[in-house]
Scaffold this active site. Structure first.
Site, short mmCIF file in Angstrom:
data_model
loop_
_atom_site.label_atom_id
_atom_site.label_comp_id
_atom_site.label_asym_id
_atom_site.label_seq_id
_atom_site.Cartn_x
_atom_site.Cartn_y
_atom_site.Cartn_z
N HIS A 60 0.86 -1.19 0.00
CA HIS A 60 0.00 0.00 0.00
C HIS A 60 0.89 1.23 0.00
CE1 HIS A 60 -3.66 -2.32 1.30
NE2 HIS A 60 -2.73 -3.11 1.84
N PHE A 61 0.83 2.02 -1.09
CA PHE A 61 1.64 3.25 -1.15
C PHE A 61 0.79 4.50 -0.90
CE2 PHE A 61 5.66 1.88 -3.77
CZ PHE A 61 6.02 1.02 -2.74
N HIS A 177 -8.86 -10.67 -0.21
CA HIS A 177 -8.65 -10.39 1.22
C HIS A 177 -9.77 -11.14 1.94
CE1 HIS A 177 -7.93 -7.65 4.78
NE2 HIS A 177 -9.16 -8.07 5.02
N HIS A 214 -2.16 -12.60 2.08
CA HIS A 214 -1.79 -12.72 3.50
C HIS A 214 -2.54 -13.80 4.28
CE1 HIS A 214 -5.32 -10.12 3.71
NE2 HIS A 214 -4.65 -9.07 3.30
N ASP A 283 2.45 -6.85 2.50
CA ASP A 283 1.30 -6.08 3.00
C ASP A 283 1.77 -4.80 3.71
OD1 ASP A 283 -1.26 -5.28 3.42
OD2 ASP A 283 -1.78 -6.83 4.87
N HIS A 287 0.87 3.76 8.37
CA HIS A 287 -0.09 4.61 9.09
C HIS A 287 0.69 5.54 10.00
CE1 HIS A 287 -3.68 2.38 7.92
NE2 HIS A 287 -3.12 1.25 8.30
N PRO A 297 -5.46 -0.79 11.46
CA PRO A 297 -4.70 -2.03 11.32
C PRO A 297 -3.58 -1.89 10.29
CG PRO A 297 -6.73 -2.21 10.09
CD PRO A 297 -6.72 -0.83 10.70
N GLY A 298 -2.44 -2.51 10.55
CA GLY A 298 -1.40 -2.55 9.53
C GLY A 298 -0.05 -2.15 10.05
O1 DOR Z 1 -3.62 -4.55 8.24
C1 DOR Z 1 -4.03 -4.22 7.14
N1 DOR Z 1 -3.87 -2.97 6.67
N2 DOR Z 1 -4.64 -5.13 6.40
C2 DOR Z 1 -5.25 -4.81 5.25
O2 DOR Z 1 -5.76 -5.67 4.61
C3 DOR Z 1 -5.29 -3.40 4.78
C4 DOR Z 1 -4.16 -2.65 5.32
C5 DOR Z 1 -4.28 -1.17 5.13
O3 DOR Z 1 -4.65 -0.73 4.04
O4 DOR Z 1 -3.96 -0.45 6.07
ZN ZN Z 2 -5.50 -7.33 2.97
#
Ligand code: DOR
Ligand code: ZN
Length: 397
Positions: A60-61, A177, A214, A283, A287, A297-298
């Site tokens: 994710h950019f 997903h 994932h 993945d 953030h 999340p992430g």
């Molecule tokens: O933890 C996650 N963050 N899982 C995802 O599928 C999306 C991602 C995000 O875009 O932040």
């Molecule tokens: Zn995902």
């Protein structure tokens, strides 16, 4: 440009030798073949290994729309810092990548930046809302490699079934997903498993290519293994973080799917070994600190993918270096139809050189990403990046 006396490792070679590249392409590789007196000699650096640079199927950019977290430039730098020269970007941007116009805009801007190869995926449903898939009907056959609603699962069975049918026709792989929202608040294991089972069942009747993102539970791995045994074109990726730690080891740091249990890790490792999982994908999900505190999340993943995987998988003798390269470079490059992923004459001169004996503590200054959300800051890992080379251009770290 010649590099000589360096350990060269791809998916099926591992030897100390020489490699030559010109105009961005590998033009020679072998043992003791270099006669060039200007060659760079790595004889004193026996702990260095040169790999074909990695390809990330899942990053994710945040560009357009959330460029305060990451943008195409910082994301490209993060990729290079991790030894990656190609990435497949997820469409949960603002606006969402629900049209070819936006897809092309991202890819063109990434090309102008020129640091890495970027493929932008198209969303499966309009604005990730899980219903409208009209835009898929207008695609030419082969126009996109992947469609995905990553970040969400499509809960409507009938919608999903029609999407499978269209994507088969258009030759686009579906990156799923797997998260059934009915269970997102109560049981994230059931959420992943339920949607994995549902998708496999629908897919079996239709065909095409179904790829699970994932994968994190042993039950999902089992279901995918079974579908593969039955001959269905189902593939999957696993992440470095789900392989590296259980939930309790990272204080249940929030990521979707969540960190799991030891038994799940063992199942993911077995899946890598027996080929059920064809790729390791990061993945990479940047953030800000405020967003993390509010529950986003992430975690970021590009810069640490190799150190985490090498430390966990290779140092513990679960995988060979050849197998790790296969999962981080050869197979994802093949899925993305790139001329890279092997150390072979004619392939792109895209390399990553790591010092595999260098153990270091992860500090924030490792990251080129705009964000620093990682539960692994402060950890000790092996595998320090020395150089990334993309189409012959050298980035020295
Ligand atoms: O933890 C996650 N963050 N899982 C995802 O599928 C999306 C991602 C995000 O875009 O932040
Ligand atoms: Zn995902």
């Amino acid at each position: 440009m010649w590099y000589k006396n360096i350990r060269l490792v791809d998916d099926n070679q591992d030897f100390i030798g020489d490699i030559c590249f010109k105009n961005g392409i590998i033009i020679a590789i072998g043992k003791n073949i270099c006669q060039d007196t200007d060659a760079i000699d790595f004889k004193r650096f026996s702990q260095y290994v040169l790999f074909p640079a990695f390809t990330d199927l899942h990053a994710h950019f945040r560009d357009p729309g959330f460029t305060y977290k990451e943008d195409l430039h910082s994301g490209s730098r993060a990729a290079l810092k991790g030894g990656y020269t190609a990435v497949n970007l997820m469409p949960n941007t603002k606006p969402v990548c629900s049209s070819m116009e936006i897809v092309h805009d991202v890819e063109n801007r990434a090309k102008e930046i020129g640091l890495i190869t970027v493929n932008q995926t198209l969303s499966m449903t309009k604005n990730l809302q899980g219903q409208d898939f009209e835009h898929l009907k207008h695609l030419q056959k082969g126009e996109v490699l992947f469609v995905t609603d990553d970040g969400r699962g499509v809960s409507d069975d009938e919608v999903m079934r029609e999407i499978f049918t269209i994507c088969k026709e258009k030759d686009a792989a579906i990156m799923c997903h797997a998260e059934d929202p009915k269970f997102s608040k109560t049981d994230m294991r059931v959420a992943e498993n339920n949607m994995t089972f549902r998708d496999i069942n629908l897919f079996k009747e239709i065909g095409g290519h179904l790829h699970f993102c994932h994968v994190s539970t042993k039950e999902a791995i089992e279901a995918i293994r079974k579908a593969q045994k039955e001959g269905h074109h189902v593939t999957c990726e696993v992440t470095p973080h789900h392989l590296f730690a259980t939930g309790s080891e990272v204080n249940h740091y929030r990521v979707n799917p969540p960190f799991r249990e030891q038994e799940d890790i063992e199942s993911l490792i077995l899946a890598l070994k027996d080929g059920v999982a064809c790729a390791i994908a990061t993945d990479h999900a940047p953030h800000t600190q405020e967003e993390k505190e509010a529950g986003a999340p992430g975690m970021i993943g590009l810069e640490l993918a190799f150190p985490l995987c090498y430390t966990k998988l290779v140092k513990n003798n679960y995988l060979s270096l050849n197998q790790l390269v296969d999962k981080m470079s050869t197979q994802p490059s093949r899925l993305m139809q790139l001329n890279k992923g092997k150390l072979q004459v004619g392939m792109d001169a895209d390399f990553a050189i790591f010092d595999i004996e260098n153990e270091f503590t992860v500090f924030e200054d490792l990251f080129e990403s705009k964000s620093v959300n990682s539960p692994f800051i402060g950890r000790k890992v092996f595998g320090k990046i020395i150089q990334t080379i993309r189409k012959g251009i050298i980035f020295q770290w």
